[in-house]
Motif scaffolding. Structure first.
Motif, PDB file in Angstrom:
ATOM      1  N   SER A  22     -33.249   0.458  35.825  1.00 44.95           N
ATOM      2  CA  SER A  22     -33.262  -0.767  35.016  1.00 44.95           C
ATOM      3  C   SER A  22     -32.894  -0.546  33.555  1.00 44.95           C
ATOM      4  O   SER A  22     -32.718  -1.512  32.824  1.00 44.95           O
ATOM      5  CB  SER A  22     -34.652  -1.412  35.074  1.00 44.95           C
ATOM      6  OG  SER A  22     -35.621  -0.552  34.484  1.00 44.95           O
ATOM      7  N   THR A  23     -32.774   0.710  33.094  1.00 45.64           N
ATOM      8  CA  THR A  23     -32.553   0.984  31.678  1.00 45.64           C
ATOM      9  C   THR A  23     -31.450   2.020  31.512  1.00 45.64           C
ATOM     10  O   THR A  23     -31.493   3.080  32.138  1.00 45.64           O
ATOM     11  CB  THR A  23     -33.831   1.504  30.999  1.00 45.64           C
ATOM     12  OG1 THR A  23     -34.894   0.590  31.236  1.00 45.64           O
ATOM     13  CG2 THR A  23     -33.628   1.652  29.502  1.00 45.64           C
ATOM     14  N   ALA A  24     -30.482   1.712  30.664  1.00 44.10           N
ATOM     15  CA  ALA A  24     -29.375   2.634  30.428  1.00 44.10           C
ATOM     16  C   ALA A  24     -29.065   2.724  28.936  1.00 44.10           C
ATOM     17  O   ALA A  24     -29.072   1.716  28.227  1.00 44.10           O
ATOM     18  CB  ALA A  24     -28.121   2.182  31.189  1.00 44.10           C
ATOM     19  N   LEU A  25     -28.822   3.939  28.474  1.00 43.67           N
ATOM     20  CA  LEU A  25     -28.259   4.144  27.150  1.00 43.67           C
ATOM     21  C   LEU A  25     -26.743   4.053  27.249  1.00 43.67           C
ATOM     22  O   LEU A  25     -26.159   4.487  28.249  1.00 43.67           O
ATOM     23  CB  LEU A  25     -28.664   5.519  26.600  1.00 43.67           C
ATOM     24  CG  LEU A  25     -30.161   5.780  26.444  1.00 43.67           C
ATOM     25  CD1 LEU A  25     -30.382   7.212  25.961  1.00 43.67           C
ATOM     26  CD2 LEU A  25     -30.797   4.788  25.492  1.00 43.67           C
ATOM     27  N   ARG A  26     -26.094   3.507  26.230  1.00 45.37           N
ATOM     28  CA  ARG A  26     -24.654   3.333  26.277  1.00 45.37           C
ATOM     29  C   ARG A  26     -24.018   3.785  24.970  1.00 45.37           C
ATOM     30  O   ARG A  26     -24.639   3.774  23.908  1.00 45.37           O
ATOM     31  CB  ARG A  26     -24.277   1.872  26.547  1.00 45.37           C
ATOM     32  CG  ARG A  26     -24.826   0.903  25.530  1.00 45.37           C
ATOM     33  CD  ARG A  26     -24.559  -0.530  25.931  1.00 45.37           C
ATOM     34  NE  ARG A  26     -23.389  -1.099  25.261  1.00 45.37           N
ATOM     35  CZ  ARG A  26     -22.762  -2.192  25.650  1.00 45.37           C
ATOM     36  NH1 ARG A  26     -23.153  -2.830  26.745  1.00 45.37           N
ATOM     37  NH2 ARG A  26     -21.729  -2.669  24.983  1.00 45.37           N
ATOM     38  N   LEU A  27     -22.752   4.175  25.071  1.00 37.84           N
ATOM     39  CA  LEU A  27     -21.982   4.556  23.892  1.00 37.84           C
ATOM     40  C   LEU A  27     -20.545   4.116  24.105  1.00 37.84           C
ATOM     41  O   LEU A  27     -19.888   4.531  25.071  1.00 37.84           O
ATOM     42  CB  LEU A  27     -22.034   6.070  23.674  1.00 37.84           C
ATOM     43  CG  LEU A  27     -21.276   6.591  22.441  1.00 37.84           C
ATOM     44  CD1 LEU A  27     -21.908   6.061  21.142  1.00 37.84           C
ATOM     45  CD2 LEU A  27     -21.252   8.114  22.421  1.00 37.84           C
TER      46      LEU A  27
ATOM     47  N   PRO B 275     -23.337   2.840  19.639  1.00 35.54           N
ATOM     48  CA  PRO B 275     -24.441   3.248  20.522  1.00 35.54           C
ATOM     49  C   PRO B 275     -25.355   2.067  20.805  1.00 35.54           C
ATOM     50  O   PRO B 275     -25.523   1.172  19.967  1.00 35.54           O
ATOM     51  CB  PRO B 275     -25.156   4.322  19.701  1.00 35.54           C
ATOM     52  CG  PRO B 275     -24.891   3.936  18.278  1.00 35.54           C
ATOM     53  CD  PRO B 275     -23.535   3.286  18.254  1.00 35.54           C
ATOM     54  N   GLY B 276     -25.960   2.054  21.991  1.00 44.12           N
ATOM     55  CA  GLY B 276     -26.839   0.941  22.320  1.00 44.12           C
ATOM     56  C   GLY B 276     -27.678   1.203  23.550  1.00 44.12           C
ATOM     57  O   GLY B 276     -27.741   2.322  24.074  1.00 44.12           O
ATOM     58  N   ILE B 277     -28.319   0.151  24.031  1.00 43.16           N
ATOM     59  CA  ILE B 277     -29.206   0.228  25.189  1.00 43.16           C
ATOM     60  C   ILE B 277     -29.035  -1.038  26.020  1.00 43.16           C
ATOM     61  O   ILE B 277     -28.729  -2.107  25.481  1.00 43.16           O
ATOM     62  CB  ILE B 277     -30.677   0.413  24.746  1.00 43.16           C
ATOM     63  CG1 ILE B 277     -31.581   0.726  25.936  1.00 43.16           C
ATOM     64  CG2 ILE B 277     -31.177  -0.795  23.960  1.00 43.16           C
ATOM     65  CD1 ILE B 277     -32.973   1.186  25.540  1.00 43.16           C
TER      66      ILE B 277
END
Length: 221
Positions: free
Chosen positions: A71-76, A101-103
């Motif tokens: 359910s949770t991902a870090l993104r770039l 960068p984000g979530i």
């Protein structure tokens, strides 16, 4: 004062979003592993599919994600947009580099559809130059046209990924955010004469929507 308030707001919102995202559990085939969608510890990578120009795959924007849980991902996200035009004795060029960068918080959706919301910081740097028979200009196309800048933004995003095959998906996304820009100096060098610099400390603050102009093609690794 404006810049300090913007930084405080940005980091407070992302911290709050990150804390709330950790409490969400997704119930789908992906939670048990071996499903169509990514699960804990998996990484996705994607490219932008262009629907408006002659090319099919645009590499001007790349994105990677790391799933802390289903359910949770870090993104770039990384974007590079370069332009160069030579016409007779004039040459104009610009380069825009951005890093975000984000979530993300993903919802159950279906076995193939993964809707999500998220937040991201948006860092950008814009370069420009101009040259003709009389002048060379660094930092813009003139004293006020396409002036170079550094940008800092905070955005909220919403989108969905559709997994049409195992670990392969198409996605769409739109966002809304706040962007602060501070403009740099422009150096003008006449071919015959003394050089001079324009630096009048300009900045701007804008609020608006953003839509990615195409589909995203992604893979799970």
């Amino acid at each position: 004062m404006l810049k300090k308030s913007f930084f405080a707001c940005a980091f407070s919102l992302i911290a709050a979003f990150s804390a709330s995202a950790q409490d969400v559990t997704v119930t789908s085939a992906s939670t048990a592993g071996g499903g169509i969608k990514p699960t804990t510890g998996e990484i996705t990578g994607e490219v932008q599919l262009s629907l408006t120009d002659g090319s099919t795959v645009g590499l001007n924007q790349l994105r990677g994600r790391y799933f802390l849980s289903p359910s949770t991902a870090l993104r770039l996200s990384f974007a590079l947009d370069a332009y160069n035009d030579t016409n007779d004795d004039e040459t104009r060029s610009t380069t825009l580099v951005s890093l975000s960068p984000g979530i993300e918080k993903h919802f159950a959706g279906t076995d193939r559809l993964s809707p999500y919301i998220g937040a991201e910081l948006r860092l950008s740097k814009f370069f420009a130059s101009y040259e003709d028979d009389n002048f060379e200009v660094e930092g813009g196309w003139g004293t006020g046209t396409n002036r170079n800048y550094f940008g800092l933004g905070l955005g909220a995003v919403a989108g969905a990924d559709y997994y049409f095959a195992k670990h392969v998906y198409l996605g769409v996304e739109f966002g809304y955010g706040l962007t602060y820009r501070t403009y740099g100096e422009v150096e003008i060098n006449p071919k015959n004469g003394a050089s001079f610099t324009v630096d009048d400390d300009q900045n701007s603050l804008t609020l608006g929507s953003s839509v990615n102009g195409g589909l995203r093609l992604g893979f799970v690794f």
